[in-house]
Design a protein around this motif. Sequence first.
Motif, PDB file in Angstrom:
ATOM      1  N   ILE A  55      -3.401 -13.415 -26.628  1.00 14.40           N
ATOM      2  CA  ILE A  55      -1.966 -13.587 -26.533  1.00 14.40           C
ATOM      3  C   ILE A  55      -1.909 -14.474 -25.396  1.00 14.40           C
ATOM      4  CG2 ILE A  55       0.598 -13.182 -26.278  1.00 14.40           C
ATOM      5  CD1 ILE A  55      -0.017 -10.809 -28.076  1.00 14.40           C
ATOM      6  N   LEU A  56      -2.276 -14.118 -24.064  1.00 19.61           N
ATOM      7  CA  LEU A  56      -2.108 -14.693 -22.752  1.00 19.61           C
ATOM      8  C   LEU A  56      -3.050 -16.119 -22.776  1.00 19.61           C
ATOM      9  CD1 LEU A  56      -2.183 -11.675 -20.368  1.00 19.61           C
ATOM     10  CD2 LEU A  56      -0.362 -13.322 -20.544  1.00 19.61           C
ATOM     11  N   LEU A  57      -4.230 -16.090 -23.241  1.00 16.94           N
ATOM     12  CA  LEU A  57      -5.133 -17.130 -23.257  1.00 16.94           C
ATOM     13  C   LEU A  57      -4.687 -18.150 -24.383  1.00 16.94           C
ATOM     14  CD1 LEU A  57      -8.784 -15.554 -23.526  1.00 16.94           C
ATOM     15  CD2 LEU A  57      -7.837 -16.639 -21.754  1.00 16.94           C
ATOM     16  N   PHE A  58      -3.950 -17.864 -25.342  1.00 15.31           N
ATOM     17  CA  PHE A  58      -3.574 -18.708 -26.498  1.00 15.31           C
ATOM     18  C   PHE A  58      -2.097 -19.301 -25.940  1.00 15.31           C
ATOM     19  CE2 PHE A  58      -5.920 -16.290 -30.011  1.00 15.31           C
ATOM     20  CZ  PHE A  58      -7.192 -16.873 -29.178  1.00 15.31           C
ATOM     21  N   CYS A  59      -1.238 -18.636 -25.533  1.00 12.78           N
ATOM     22  CA  CYS A  59       0.061 -18.900 -25.204  1.00 12.78           C
ATOM     23  C   CYS A  59       0.300 -19.549 -23.673  1.00 12.78           C
ATOM     24  CB  CYS A  59       1.008 -17.920 -25.330  1.00 12.78           C
ATOM     25  SG  CYS A  59       0.831 -17.263 -27.264  1.00 12.78           S
ATOM     26  N   ALA A  60      -0.344 -18.863 -22.851  1.00  9.78           N
ATOM     27  CA  ALA A  60       0.143 -19.452 -21.458  1.00  9.78           C
ATOM     28  C   ALA A  60      -0.466 -20.577 -20.701  1.00  9.78           C
ATOM     29  CB  ALA A  60      -0.553 -18.084 -20.485  1.00  9.78           C
ATOM     30  N   GLY A  61      -1.238 -20.942 -21.622  1.00 12.75           N
ATOM     31  CA  GLY A  61      -1.862 -22.414 -21.272  1.00 12.75           C
ATOM     32  C   GLY A  61      -0.852 -23.549 -21.495  1.00 12.75           C
ATOM     33  N   THR A  62      -1.206 -24.420 -20.635  1.00 16.44           N
ATOM     34  CA  THR A  62      -0.380 -25.718 -20.528  1.00 16.44           C
ATOM     35  C   THR A  62      -0.298 -26.603 -21.782  1.00 16.44           C
ATOM     36  OG1 THR A  62      -0.901 -26.231 -18.331  1.00 16.44           O
ATOM     37  CG2 THR A  62       0.071 -27.870 -19.442  1.00 16.44           C
ATOM     38  N   LEU A  63      -1.501 -26.748 -22.630  1.00 11.93           N
ATOM     39  CA  LEU A  63      -1.625 -27.292 -23.909  1.00 11.93           C
ATOM     40  C   LEU A  63      -0.559 -26.671 -24.758  1.00 11.93           C
ATOM     41  CD1 LEU A  63      -5.551 -27.764 -24.280  1.00 11.93           C
ATOM     42  CD2 LEU A  63      -3.571 -29.579 -23.579  1.00 11.93           C
ATOM     43  N   SER A  64      -0.437 -25.205 -24.762  1.00 13.14           N
ATOM     44  CA  SER A  64       0.408 -24.627 -25.734  1.00 13.14           C
ATOM     45  C   SER A  64       1.816 -24.896 -25.679  1.00 13.14           C
ATOM     46  CB  SER A  64       0.224 -23.218 -25.681  1.00 13.14           C
ATOM     47  OG  SER A  64      -0.626 -22.729 -26.887  1.00 13.14           O
ATOM     48  N   ILE A  65       2.303 -25.089 -24.369  1.00 10.89           N
ATOM     49  CA  ILE A  65       3.604 -25.535 -24.132  1.00 10.89           C
ATOM     50  C   ILE A  65       3.917 -27.199 -24.100  1.00 10.89           C
ATOM     51  CG2 ILE A  65       5.246 -25.578 -22.176  1.00 10.89           C
ATOM     52  CD1 ILE A  65       3.976 -23.335 -21.034  1.00 10.89           C
ATOM     53  N   LEU A  66       3.247 -27.991 -23.698  1.00 12.97           N
ATOM     54  CA  LEU A  66       3.403 -29.443 -23.838  1.00 12.97           C
ATOM     55  C   LEU A  66       3.028 -29.941 -25.130  1.00 12.97           C
ATOM     56  CD1 LEU A  66       1.799 -30.919 -20.572  1.00 12.97           C
ATOM     57  CD2 LEU A  66       4.257 -30.752 -21.147  1.00 12.97           C
ATOM     58  N   GLY A  67       1.936 -29.088 -26.092  1.00  9.40           N
ATOM     59  CA  GLY A  67       1.694 -29.621 -27.256  1.00  9.40           C
ATOM     60  C   GLY A  67       2.775 -29.711 -28.318  1.00  9.40           C
ATOM     61  N   PRO A  68       3.361 -28.686 -28.591  1.00 11.13           N
ATOM     62  CA  PRO A  68       4.614 -28.551 -29.200  1.00 11.13           C
ATOM     63  C   PRO A  68       5.775 -29.606 -29.207  1.00 11.13           C
ATOM     64  CG  PRO A  68       4.404 -26.455 -28.523  1.00 11.13           C
ATOM     65  CD  PRO A  68       3.178 -27.112 -28.110  1.00 11.13           C
ATOM     66  N   ILE A  69       6.089 -29.815 -27.787  1.00 11.05           N
ATOM     67  CA  ILE A  69       6.702 -30.703 -27.507  1.00 11.05           C
ATOM     68  C   ILE A  69       6.399 -32.381 -27.781  1.00 11.05           C
ATOM     69  CG2 ILE A  69       8.055 -31.768 -25.362  1.00 11.05           C
ATOM     70  CD1 ILE A  69       8.027 -28.922 -23.962  1.00 11.05           C
ATOM     71  N   GLU A  70       5.133 -32.619 -27.372  1.00 14.46           N
ATOM     72  CA  GLU A  70       4.575 -33.852 -27.541  1.00 14.46           C
ATOM     73  C   GLU A  70       4.469 -34.145 -29.124  1.00 14.46           C
ATOM     74  OE1 GLU A  70       2.992 -37.598 -26.424  1.00 14.46           O
ATOM     75  OE2 GLU A  70       3.825 -35.855 -25.249  1.00 14.46           O
ATOM     76  N   SER A  71       4.415 -33.087 -30.012  1.00 10.21           N
ATOM     77  CA  SER A  71       4.566 -33.143 -31.264  1.00 10.21           C
ATOM     78  C   SER A  71       5.673 -33.655 -31.821  1.00 10.21           C
ATOM     79  CB  SER A  71       3.744 -31.995 -32.034  1.00 10.21           C
ATOM     80  OG  SER A  71       3.718 -31.993 -33.314  1.00 10.21           O
ATOM     81  N   ALA A  72       6.648 -32.711 -31.266  1.00 11.96           N
ATOM     82  CA  ALA A  72       8.125 -32.891 -32.146  1.00 11.96           C
ATOM     83  C   ALA A  72       8.764 -34.280 -31.475  1.00 11.96           C
ATOM     84  CB  ALA A  72       8.898 -31.800 -31.391  1.00 11.96           C
ATOM     85  N   LEU A  73       8.373 -34.824 -30.179  1.00 13.93           N
ATOM     86  CA  LEU A  73       9.200 -35.771 -29.802  1.00 13.93           C
ATOM     87  C   LEU A  73       8.478 -37.240 -30.171  1.00 13.93           C
ATOM     88  CD1 LEU A  73      10.013 -34.603 -26.298  1.00 13.93           C
ATOM     89  CD2 LEU A  73      11.530 -34.934 -28.346  1.00 13.93           C
TER      90      LEU A  73
END
Length: 228
Positions: free
Chosen positions: A102-120
């Motif tokens: 969970i930490l490896l998959f969620c705590a990374g920058t890509l998992s935060i910026l990725g969905p934002i970039e996808s939505a916008l």
Amino acid sequence: MIGTIVNCTTIIVGSVIGSTLKKGIKDSYQDILMQAMGLAAIALGLNSIVEYLPSSKFPVLFIVSLAIGGLIGEKLNLEEGFKKIVSKFSTGNLSEGLSTAILLFCAGTLSILGPIESALRGNNTYLFTNAILDGVTSIVLASTFGIGIAYSALVLLCWQGFFYFLAGSITSFITPDLLNEMSIIGGVLILSSGLSILGIKKMKTMNLIPALLIPVIFLTVSSKLGFL
């Protein structure tokens, strides 16, 4: 949401492949794989700390965040709650592997910026890249801890879904400074998981999770008050 769906799918597929491999692996090999995963988590954690700490404008913030977040997590007893939930679905040391996943998959920058970039912008590059990394990681983790690693895909779906659906309203809050501080704390948490897997010290990593929220509160309040 296509990028997030692909990301979660690779984790599930990777977990199935890894758990299938696990059935044909001797105990001694499983032990060495667990050691490898512990060392890998420590290396990834240290890399994140070394990469982002020099860029921090608030070098003491991660210490304060860990202290306050740890107290909150201990009060809520998140570690024991997490273990009880996991024990309903599996036995053994799955809780350690799942918390690490969970930490490896969620705590990374890509998992935060990725969905934002996808939505916008409709750009799924970050998420597709993350999907490849998470897929490979899930294979190795599942070969050590079993098919239960696939549950982390559900957590990732909720995590990335949150950023995706609220992208427009939270974009202004996801600043480089915030990502930097969260990456430092995320690195420490991943390092903590590695120590637990290796048996060096059983860390209550889940009780430290609230530490990720402290930089959000600090930077938001500081910005509103005009300190930043």
